[in-house]
Every structure is written in C-alpha cells, then in structure tokens.
Design a protein around this motif. Structure first.
Motif, mmCIF file in Angstrom:
data_model
loop_
_atom_site.group_PDB
_atom_site.id
_atom_site.type_symbol
_atom_site.label_atom_id
_atom_site.label_comp_id
_atom_site.label_asym_id
_atom_site.label_seq_id
_atom_site.Cartn_x
_atom_site.Cartn_y
_atom_site.Cartn_z
ATOM 1 N N SER A 145 0.817 -1.219 0.000
ATOM 2 C CA SER A 145 0.000 0.000 0.000
ATOM 3 C C SER A 145 0.850 1.267 0.000
ATOM 4 O O SER A 145 0.338 2.359 -0.250
ATOM 5 C CB SER A 145 -0.935 0.010 1.216
ATOM 6 O OG SER A 145 -0.195 0.087 2.420
ATOM 7 N N ALA A 146 2.140 1.141 0.266
ATOM 8 C CA ALA A 146 3.027 2.310 0.295
ATOM 9 C C ALA A 146 3.346 2.754 -1.129
ATOM 10 O O ALA A 146 3.504 1.927 -2.039
ATOM 11 C CB ALA A 146 4.308 1.988 1.046
ATOM 12 N N THR A 147 3.456 4.044 -1.330
ATOM 13 C CA THR A 147 3.739 4.576 -2.658
ATOM 14 C C THR A 147 5.214 4.428 -3.006
ATOM 15 O O THR A 147 6.072 4.270 -2.135
ATOM 16 C CB THR A 147 3.374 6.068 -2.738
ATOM 17 O OG1 THR A 147 4.231 6.805 -1.855
ATOM 18 C CG2 THR A 147 1.916 6.291 -2.348
ATOM 19 N N THR A 148 5.474 4.475 -4.307
ATOM 20 C CA THR A 148 6.860 4.428 -4.771
ATOM 21 C C THR A 148 7.653 5.590 -4.205
ATOM 22 O O THR A 148 8.814 5.439 -3.807
ATOM 23 C CB THR A 148 6.903 4.458 -6.306
ATOM 24 O OG1 THR A 148 6.274 3.283 -6.815
ATOM 25 C CG2 THR A 148 8.325 4.537 -6.819
ATOM 26 N N THR A 149 7.013 6.761 -4.133
ATOM 27 C CA THR A 149 7.686 7.945 -3.590
ATOM 28 C C THR A 149 8.082 7.728 -2.139
ATOM 29 O O THR A 149 9.191 8.085 -1.725
ATOM 30 C CB THR A 149 6.768 9.175 -3.710
ATOM 31 O OG1 THR A 149 6.451 9.395 -5.094
ATOM 32 C CG2 THR A 149 7.442 10.410 -3.150
ATOM 33 N N ALA A 150 7.182 7.138 -1.366
ATOM 34 C CA ALA A 150 7.474 6.905 0.049
ATOM 35 C C ALA A 150 8.630 5.924 0.208
ATOM 36 O O ALA A 150 9.539 6.140 1.035
ATOM 37 C CB ALA A 150 6.234 6.383 0.757
ATOM 38 N N LYS A 151 8.630 4.853 -0.567
ATOM 39 C CA LYS A 151 9.701 3.871 -0.459
ATOM 40 C C LYS A 151 11.038 4.450 -0.927
ATOM 41 O O LYS A 151 12.087 4.210 -0.318
ATOM 42 C CB LYS A 151 9.347 2.624 -1.277
ATOM 43 C CG LYS A 151 8.200 1.816 -0.698
ATOM 44 C CD LYS A 151 7.905 0.586 -1.535
ATOM 45 C CE LYS A 151 6.758 -0.230 -0.953
ATOM 46 N NZ LYS A 151 6.458 -1.435 -1.761
ATOM 47 N N THR A 152 10.993 5.213 -2.008
ATOM 48 C CA THR A 152 12.216 5.840 -2.511
ATOM 49 C C THR A 152 12.775 6.814 -1.481
ATOM 50 O O THR A 152 13.997 6.880 -1.264
ATOM 51 C CB THR A 152 11.943 6.559 -3.841
ATOM 52 O OG1 THR A 152 11.432 5.614 -4.792
ATOM 53 C CG2 THR A 152 13.206 7.190 -4.392
ATOM 54 N N GLY A 153 11.894 7.568 -0.838
ATOM 55 C CA GLY A 153 12.338 8.499 0.198
ATOM 56 C C GLY A 153 12.953 7.784 1.377
ATOM 57 O O GLY A 153 13.976 8.229 1.933
ATOM 58 N N LEU A 154 12.360 6.677 1.783
ATOM 59 C CA LEU A 154 12.901 5.897 2.893
ATOM 60 C C LEU A 154 14.286 5.360 2.553
ATOM 61 O O LEU A 154 15.221 5.441 3.367
ATOM 62 C CB LEU A 154 11.949 4.745 3.227
ATOM 63 C CG LEU A 154 12.404 3.755 4.308
ATOM 64 C CD1 LEU A 154 12.693 4.464 5.624
ATOM 65 C CD2 LEU A 154 11.343 2.671 4.500
ATOM 66 N N LEU A 155 14.428 4.834 1.343
ATOM 67 C CA LEU A 155 15.731 4.314 0.928
ATOM 68 C C LEU A 155 16.762 5.423 0.784
ATOM 69 O O LEU A 155 17.947 5.230 1.082
ATOM 70 C CB LEU A 155 15.587 3.560 -0.395
ATOM 71 C CG LEU A 155 14.847 2.223 -0.306
ATOM 72 C CD1 LEU A 155 14.553 1.677 -1.695
ATOM 73 C CD2 LEU A 155 15.658 1.206 0.495
ATOM 74 N N GLY A 156 16.317 6.600 0.341
ATOM 75 C CA GLY A 156 17.235 7.723 0.250
ATOM 76 C C GLY A 156 17.792 8.095 1.609
ATOM 77 O O GLY A 156 18.982 8.405 1.749
ATOM 78 N N GLY A 157 16.927 8.044 2.631
ATOM 79 C CA GLY A 157 17.396 8.334 3.980
ATOM 80 C C GLY A 157 18.347 7.283 4.512
ATOM 81 O O GLY A 157 19.273 7.585 5.258
ATOM 82 N N LEU A 158 18.128 6.031 4.098
ATOM 83 C CA LEU A 158 18.977 4.935 4.573
ATOM 84 C C LEU A 158 20.313 4.878 3.834
ATOM 85 O O LEU A 158 21.363 4.632 4.446
ATOM 86 C CB LEU A 158 18.254 3.599 4.375
ATOM 87 C CG LEU A 158 17.092 3.280 5.308
ATOM 88 C CD1 LEU A 158 16.350 2.052 4.798
ATOM 89 C CD2 LEU A 158 17.597 3.042 6.727
ATOM 90 N N LEU A 159 20.264 5.084 2.509
ATOM 91 C CA LEU A 159 21.446 4.840 1.684
ATOM 92 C C LEU A 159 22.112 6.104 1.166
ATOM 93 O O LEU A 159 23.297 6.061 0.811
ATOM 94 C CB LEU A 159 21.059 3.957 0.488
ATOM 95 C CG LEU A 159 20.483 2.579 0.814
ATOM 96 C CD1 LEU A 159 20.047 1.879 -0.467
ATOM 97 C CD2 LEU A 159 21.498 1.732 1.558
ATOM 98 N N GLY A 160 21.370 7.191 1.074
ATOM 99 C CA GLY A 160 21.914 8.417 0.510
ATOM 100 C C GLY A 160 23.150 8.890 1.251
ATOM 101 O O GLY A 160 23.108 9.112 2.459
ATOM 102 N N GLY A 161 24.265 9.014 0.521
ATOM 103 C CA GLY A 161 25.513 9.454 1.136
ATOM 104 C C GLY A 161 26.249 8.350 1.875
ATOM 105 O O GLY A 161 27.389 8.543 2.308
ATOM 106 N N ARG A 162 25.621 7.185 2.045
ATOM 107 C CA ARG A 162 26.256 6.069 2.753
ATOM 108 C C ARG A 162 26.595 4.909 1.821
ATOM 109 O O ARG A 162 27.301 3.986 2.237
ATOM 110 C CB ARG A 162 25.327 5.557 3.866
ATOM 111 C CG ARG A 162 24.992 6.592 4.928
ATOM 112 C CD ARG A 162 24.037 6.002 5.966
ATOM 113 N NE ARG A 162 23.683 6.951 6.995
ATOM 114 C CZ ARG A 162 22.696 7.845 6.894
ATOM 115 N NH1 ARG A 162 21.953 7.862 5.797
ATOM 116 N NH2 ARG A 162 22.447 8.687 7.869
#
Length: 271
Positions: A145-162
């Motif tokens: 039920s989660a949107t692609t935008t929400a999942k992409t944002g979550l992954l960006g917070g987890l992986l972005g810059g790391r």
C-alpha cells in the motif's frame, strides 16, 4: 529457464558485454532504460506475448519493438531489446526476467568500470543484513500500500551518502518493482550477478569475532582452490556461533562452529 530461453539470454548477455565494452555507451543510463523496458513488459501482458510469439517472424517482432521504443530509450537499449525479441523464448515471462537481469548487469558493469564494484557487493550484503535484523524496516519496504515515492524516500534516507549511487539505484529498483519476489531473493540475485561480473563466487562467512586480514586471505585462497573459482567473502559476525566459522556458498554450508559441534554432541546423546 528452459533451453530456448537460456540460449536467448546467453546471446543477449554477449550483446550487452559488447555494448558496454564501448566507451561511448553510458552503462548506468542503459541500465535505467532497460529497467523501464522491464516495467513496460511486466505491465503489458499482451505486448510481451506478441514479442515472444514463436509463430511470428523474428524480424517483424524486432521492428515492432523498435517502433515502440523509438524516442523512449536510447539506441543501445532499443537495439539490445530488438535483438532479444528476434530470439525464441520458452515463455513470455522469460523475456521480462532477462531484460531485468541485463539492466542489473549493466548497472554493475558501470560500477566495475568506475572501480566501485567491490563497494557495491559489500553494500548489498550489509543492506540485506540490516533488513534481516529489522522486521519493521522490511515491512515498510515491502508494504504494497506504500507509494513508490514513500519507499524511494525511505531508501534515500537509509542509503543516501552512505552507499554508492549504483547500489542505491539497484536497491530502489528492487524495492519499488519487486515483480513478485521477496526482498531477500532479489538481493541474493543482485549479489550473484555482482560476483559473476568478475567470474567469482560468493561465500557468506559467519564468525564469532571479526577475521584478521591474514585469516580472510587464507580462507579466500582455500575456498578458491576448493571451488575452482575466485571467491568474494561476505563477512558477518555473530557471537552466538561461539567460535569457529560457518561458510555458505550457494546452497552448500561448511560449518565449523563450536555451536554446531555442541548441537551435534547433543543429538548423539539424545539418540
């Protein structure tokens, strides 16, 4: 895959290698475009059936694919897909799976050319361990039920810059376009493809304490001799093994942990 599809995929891999050997081809862009083609074919059932219809001439199917993709993807991606639909496929789904594999392989090839393939392999492994240890995170990433935008944002917070950009792109595609697979199975496939880029196998090594550089080198050399392939070690530390190491290569487990020996002794006593 059955025989016809295996042969078609092998031919497509050779064409991809030839494309990405050229310095004029942007491997990351090619990967993104092939991912878009995967999404199209996955969504349009009738289209993939037409493009894999054994009763239609290969050239006619290639022309159709070329017209559909013209202006949507670059020349290398269009040529690659057109060549694929000329081949015979055992099942329509095999074509989609193969385009998706080539997308991931192109991304990994770009990482290899940039000298960051080792980092990508390690990051995929660590991400898998993070997901495994956090049921809440796994639930969020696999929530239909989660949107692609929400999942992409979550992954960006987890992986972005790391993590490397290639790792982030691979994981985002996997999470937002799972195509019926589990997250764990998708990560394992990516790790296997990464290992294949340098013709080596992956060994998941679990030990009670971190291995020294010397221990890692000796273990890697021993496993390479045993399996006849260069070996990439994914290292995991688990104090519960109580000493020794456990090595998993594909479905095979070489277990030399104290905990394993204790369990074996208990089984013998119980028997």
């Amino acid at each position: 895959m059955n025989g016809a599809s295996r042969q078609a995929l092998a031919a497509a891999r050779e064409r991809l290698d030839a494309l990405t050997d050229s310095t004029s081809v942007d491997a990351a862009k090619l990967a993104e475009e092939l991912a878009a083609v995967t999404a199209l074919l996955d969504r349009e059932v009738s289209l993939r059936r037409v493009l894999t219809d054994p009763g239609q001439p290969g050239e006619a199917k290639a022309e159709l694919a070329g017209r559909l993709l013209s202006g949507q993807v670059g020349g290398p991606a269009a040529d690659l897909v057109s060549g694929m639909v000329r081949s015979r496929w055992s099942q329509p789904r095999d074509l989609v799976d193969s385009v998706e594999e080539l997308s991931a392989t192109a991304e990994l090839t770009g990482a290899q050319q940039a000298g960051s393939l080792d980092d990508v392999e390690d990051e995929l492994f660590r991400f898998g361990r993070i997901v495994e240890s956090s049921p809440a995170l796994r639930a969020a990433l696999t929530d239909r039920s989660a949107t692609t935008t929400a999942k992409t944002g979550l992954l960006g917070g987890l992986l972005g810059g790391r993590a490397t950009p290639a790792t982030e792109r691979l994981v985002v595609r996997l999470v937002t376009r799972p195509r019926g697979r589990s997250l764990e199975a998708g990560l394992q496939t990516l790790s296997r493809l990464a290992a294949e880029r340098r013709d080596r196998m992956v060994a998941v090594v679990t030990s009670a304490v971190p291995l020294s550089d010397g221990q890692k080198q000796r273990l890697g050399a021993a496993l390479a001799r045993l399996y006849g392939h260069p070996m990439h070690l994914n290292l995991d530390v688990d104090p519960e093994v109580l000493g020794g190491i456990s090595v998993r290569v594909g479905d095979e487990v070489i277990n030399g942990t104290v905990a394993d020996r204790l369990e074996e002794a208990e089984r013998r006593l119980a028997g």
